[in-house]
Design a protein around this motif. Structure first.
Motif, PDB file in Angstrom:
ATOM      1  N   ALA A 265      -7.705   3.077  -8.123  1.00  9.25           N
ATOM      2  CA  ALA A 265      -8.734   3.040  -7.084  1.00  9.25           C
ATOM      3  C   ALA A 265      -8.144   3.627  -5.803  1.00  9.25           C
ATOM      4  O   ALA A 265      -7.431   2.949  -5.063  1.00  9.25           O
ATOM      5  N   LEU A 266      -8.403   4.894  -5.544  1.00  5.10           N
ATOM      6  CA  LEU A 266      -7.866   5.553  -4.370  1.00  5.10           C
ATOM      7  C   LEU A 266      -8.605   5.102  -3.112  1.00  5.10           C
ATOM      8  O   LEU A 266      -9.830   5.173  -3.045  1.00  5.10           O
ATOM      9  N   GLU A 267      -7.839   4.646  -2.125  1.00  8.65           N
ATOM     10  CA  GLU A 267      -8.421   4.228  -0.853  1.00  8.65           C
ATOM     11  C   GLU A 267      -8.235   5.344   0.186  1.00  8.65           C
ATOM     12  O   GLU A 267      -7.221   6.031   0.188  1.00  8.65           O
ATOM     13  N   HIS A 268      -9.223   5.493   1.043  1.00  8.95           N
ATOM     14  CA  HIS A 268      -9.126   6.480   2.109  1.00  8.95           C
ATOM     15  C   HIS A 268      -9.171   5.816   3.475  1.00  8.95           C
ATOM     16  O   HIS A 268      -9.903   4.846   3.683  1.00  8.95           O
ATOM     17  N   PHE A 269      -8.376   6.367   4.400  1.00  5.86           N
ATOM     18  CA  PHE A 269      -8.349   5.904   5.782  1.00  5.86           C
ATOM     19  C   PHE A 269      -8.525   7.131   6.673  1.00  5.86           C
ATOM     20  O   PHE A 269      -7.845   8.133   6.498  1.00  5.86           O
ATOM     21  N   GLU A 270      -9.436   7.024   7.617  1.00  7.95           N
ATOM     22  CA  GLU A 270      -9.725   8.171   8.465  1.00  7.95           C
ATOM     23  C   GLU A 270      -8.580   8.492   9.416  1.00  7.95           C
ATOM     24  O   GLU A 270      -8.344   9.646   9.759  1.00  7.95           O
ATOM     25  N   SER A 271      -7.836   7.450   9.807  1.00 11.04           N
ATOM     26  CA  SER A 271      -6.719   7.651  10.734  1.00 11.04           C
ATOM     27  C   SER A 271      -5.776   6.457  10.651  1.00 11.04           C
ATOM     28  O   SER A 271      -6.147   5.385  10.131  1.00 11.04           O
ATOM     29  N   LEU A 272      -4.569   6.626  11.169  1.00 11.41           N
ATOM     30  CA  LEU A 272      -3.648   5.499  11.259  1.00 11.41           C
ATOM     31  C   LEU A 272      -4.200   4.430  12.186  1.00 11.41           C
ATOM     32  O   LEU A 272      -3.995   3.231  11.963  1.00 11.41           O
ATOM     33  N   GLY A 273      -4.915   4.851  13.216  1.00  9.60           N
ATOM     34  CA  GLY A 273      -5.475   3.906  14.173  1.00  9.60           C
ATOM     35  C   GLY A 273      -6.509   2.979  13.585  1.00  9.60           C
ATOM     36  O   GLY A 273      -6.786   1.917  14.154  1.00  9.60           O
TER      37      GLY A 273
ATOM     38  N   LEU B  51       0.847  -1.178   0.000  1.00 10.19           N
ATOM     39  CA  LEU B  51       0.000   0.000   0.000  1.00 10.19           C
ATOM     40  C   LEU B  51       0.888   1.235   0.000  1.00 10.19           C
ATOM     41  O   LEU B  51       1.668   1.449   0.929  1.00 10.19           O
ATOM     42  N   VAL B  52       0.806   2.034  -1.050  1.00 14.92           N
ATOM     43  CA  VAL B  52       1.525   3.304  -1.135  1.00 14.92           C
ATOM     44  C   VAL B  52       0.587   4.367  -0.586  1.00 14.92           C
ATOM     45  O   VAL B  52      -0.480   4.614  -1.139  1.00 14.92           O
ATOM     46  N   CYS B  53       0.985   4.979   0.510  1.00 11.06           N
ATOM     47  CA  CYS B  53       0.047   5.805   1.259  1.00 11.06           C
ATOM     48  C   CYS B  53       0.663   7.163   1.599  1.00 11.06           C
ATOM     49  O   CYS B  53       1.836   7.247   1.952  1.00 11.06           O
ATOM     50  N   GLU B  54      -0.135   8.211   1.483  1.00 10.28           N
ATOM     51  CA  GLU B  54       0.323   9.544   1.869  1.00 10.28           C
ATOM     52  C   GLU B  54      -0.457  10.028   3.085  1.00 10.28           C
ATOM     53  O   GLU B  54      -1.664   9.792   3.205  1.00 10.28           O
TER      54      GLU B  54
ATOM     55  N   LEU C 186       1.655   4.665  13.666  1.00 14.14           N
ATOM     56  CA  LEU C 186       2.201   4.203  12.388  1.00 14.14           C
ATOM     57  C   LEU C 186       2.787   2.804  12.537  1.00 14.14           C
ATOM     58  O   LEU C 186       2.593   1.933  11.673  1.00 14.14           O
ATOM     59  N   TYR C 187       3.497   2.564  13.629  1.00 14.33           N
ATOM     60  CA  TYR C 187       4.103   1.255  13.881  1.00 14.33           C
ATOM     61  C   TYR C 187       3.029   0.164  13.959  1.00 14.33           C
ATOM     62  O   TYR C 187       3.193  -0.930  13.399  1.00 14.33           O
ATOM     63  N   ASN C 188       1.934   0.476  14.635  1.00 16.13           N
ATOM     64  CA  ASN C 188       0.872  -0.513  14.821  1.00 16.13           C
ATOM     65  C   ASN C 188      -0.011  -0.696  13.584  1.00 16.13           C
ATOM     66  O   ASN C 188      -0.720  -1.694  13.477  1.00 16.13           O
ATOM     67  N   ALA C 189       0.031   0.273  12.663  1.00 21.73           N
ATOM     68  CA  ALA C 189      -0.845   0.215  11.487  1.00 21.73           C
ATOM     69  C   ALA C 189      -0.344  -0.767  10.432  1.00 21.73           C
ATOM     70  O   ALA C 189      -1.113  -1.223   9.582  1.00 21.73           O
ATOM     71  N   PHE C 190       0.966  -1.108  10.474  1.00 21.45           N
ATOM     72  CA  PHE C 190       1.561  -1.958   9.443  1.00 21.45           C
ATOM     73  C   PHE C 190       2.416  -3.059  10.077  1.00 21.45           C
ATOM     74  O   PHE C 190       3.113  -2.816  11.053  1.00 21.45           O
ATOM     75  N   GLU C 191       2.381  -4.239   9.485  1.00 21.24           N
ATOM     76  CA  GLU C 191       3.300  -5.297   9.897  1.00 21.24           C
ATOM     77  C   GLU C 191       4.712  -4.965   9.414  1.00 21.24           C
ATOM     78  O   GLU C 191       5.704  -5.291  10.073  1.00 21.24           O
ATOM     79  N   LYS C 192       4.788  -4.304   8.240  1.00 19.70           N
ATOM     80  CA  LYS C 192       6.065  -3.932   7.634  1.00 19.70           C
ATOM     81  C   LYS C 192       5.838  -2.606   6.922  1.00 19.70           C
ATOM     82  O   LYS C 192       4.883  -2.472   6.163  1.00 19.70           O
ATOM     83  N   VAL C 193       6.718  -1.625   7.186  1.00 19.47           N
ATOM     84  CA  VAL C 193       6.478  -0.314   6.577  1.00 19.47           C
ATOM     85  C   VAL C 193       7.777   0.456   6.383  1.00 19.47           C
ATOM     86  O   VAL C 193       8.703   0.363   7.195  1.00 19.47           O
TER      87      VAL C 193
ATOM     88  N   MET D 110      -6.153   1.554  10.672  1.00 22.36           N
ATOM     89  CA  MET D 110      -5.489   0.735   9.657  1.00 22.36           C
ATOM     90  C   MET D 110      -4.877  -0.522  10.250  1.00 22.36           C
ATOM     91  O   MET D 110      -4.390  -0.519  11.380  1.00 22.36           O
ATOM     92  N   SER D 111      -4.885  -1.580   9.448  1.00 15.58           N
ATOM     93  CA  SER D 111      -4.222  -2.838   9.792  1.00 15.58           C
ATOM     94  C   SER D 111      -3.755  -3.474   8.484  1.00 15.58           C
ATOM     95  O   SER D 111      -4.493  -4.228   7.848  1.00 15.58           O
ATOM     96  N   GLU D 112      -2.529  -3.136   8.073  1.00 15.13           N
ATOM     97  CA  GLU D 112      -2.020  -3.528   6.765  1.00 15.13           C
ATOM     98  C   GLU D 112      -0.757  -4.373   6.899  1.00 15.13           C
ATOM     99  O   GLU D 112       0.010  -4.216   7.837  1.00 15.13           O
TER     100      GLU D 112
END
Length: 329
Positions: A121-129, A63-66, A199-206, A131-133
């Motif tokens: 297909a642009l995906e939106h996330f309301e917060s890092l909290g 996931l490429v995310c800004e 940010l750490y908790n939102a991704f297994e690898k980032v 997310m689970s990627e």
């Protein structure tokens, strides 16, 4: 009285706050950013991402995310350069924006639809909290200078009453941070630690890459300032009417990168690099991209784009003043 950090947070993010509504960037706005200066800023980041994929650091389906995307220009530039450099990756990569404001999500969606139609297909996330990627490549440009901060001066901290700033008793936590980084006069950012943990908790690898203005060491002076129509006003300038610019202009300050790096390391990240924007963009392949452009377009087009790039890397402009930090989990 209100702590300055709460006052600044309300200024930027409260009801009718400065960032609650879409703000123009560039000639029509209050300030310039690297994104508004040249699309090769996003192009260099795209080239770096492709390098990480080729070396196996980032999977092809990441996931490429800004974060802090404003209208979505930077992520769109990254997408466009991926299409130019490695179009096959558009079939596997995902693209998303972390955006808490619904009105900005709408603006970003419309911009992507106008730019790419149904291709992306642009995906939106309301917060890092939220997310689970599994994997992410996350980029942020000039967001940490917009975190609320406390003001400290000679062992006291700032409070606001009737739009007047005064210094009184300092909080224990703020005092501890000020002593740790030797700050007698200046700003103490709020929220770096929370952001890093989320940010750490939102991704297994980032992989996380951010650009901002500031330095490793605090300069022991107030850098906090207000931008309005490309004019800069120090917050403590006697000519500045704080009540008049409150929520109507941007307020920002220099990033203490030592504090920011410690926040990421404390959350579990490893620091990959800290360098000037000039060195970072060159390492990301900026000059190679310009060479490609030179071989494909008329000379006048190349010169125009090369002049835009100068803003990004010239030492007297953004090249030295802005820094890049990358961390990894």
């Amino acid at each position: 009285m209100t702590k300055f950090g709460e006052f600044m947070k309300d200024w930027l993010y409260g009801a009718d706050g400065y960032y609650q509504k879409y703000k123009a960037i560039g000639k029509e706005g209050d300030f310039y950013t690297a994104v508004s200066s040249s699309r090769f800023f996003g192009g260099s980041i795209a080239n770096y991402l492709i390098t990480l994929i080729d070396e196996g650091t980032v999977p092809e389906d990441t996931l490429v995310c800004e974060i802090g995307a404003h209208k979505g220009y930077l992520l769109a530039d990254i997408v466009q350069f991926i299409y130019t450099l490695r179009p096959s990756l558009l079939e596997t990569l995902r693209f998303g924006i972390v955006e808490p404001f619904e009105n900005l999500r709408k603006v970003q969606k419309e911009y992507f639809e106008n730019s790419f139609g149904e291709t992306i297909a642009l995906e939106h996330f309301e917060s890092l909290g939220s997310m689970s990627e599994k994997s992410g490549f996350v980029v942020a440009n000039e967001i940490f200078d917009a975190f609320a901060c406390e003001l400290v001066y000679k062992g006291q901290m700032g409070y606001v009453k009737d739009f007047t700033i005064r210094f009184e008793k300092i909080d224990t936590d703020i005092k501890r941070i000020a002593e740790k980084y030797g700050i007698i006069k200046g700003e103490i950012a709020l929220g770096y630690e929370e952001f890093a943990k989320e940010l750490y908790n939102a991704f297994e690898k980032v992989e996380f890459v951010t650009f901002d203005y500031g330095d490793l060491e605090a300069r022991n002076d107030f850098s906090i300032r207000v931008y309005k129509k490309h004019e800069v006003y120090p917050l403590f300038d006697e000519k500045l009417d704080i009540k008049e610019v409150y929520k109507r202009a941007d307020i920002t300050y220099d990033v203490n990168f030592s504090h920011l790096i410690d926040a990421f390391i404390g959350a579990g990240f490893s620091k990959k690099a800290y360098k000037t924007q000039l060195l970072a963009l060159v390492d990301f392949g900026l000059t190679e991209l310009l060479d490609m452009l030179k071989n494909r377009v008329p000379e006048n087009v190349y010169i125009r784009e090369a002049n835009k790039v100068k803003t990004l890397i010239h030492p007297a402009m953004m090249g030295e003043r802005f820094k890049m930090l990358s961390v990894t989990k």
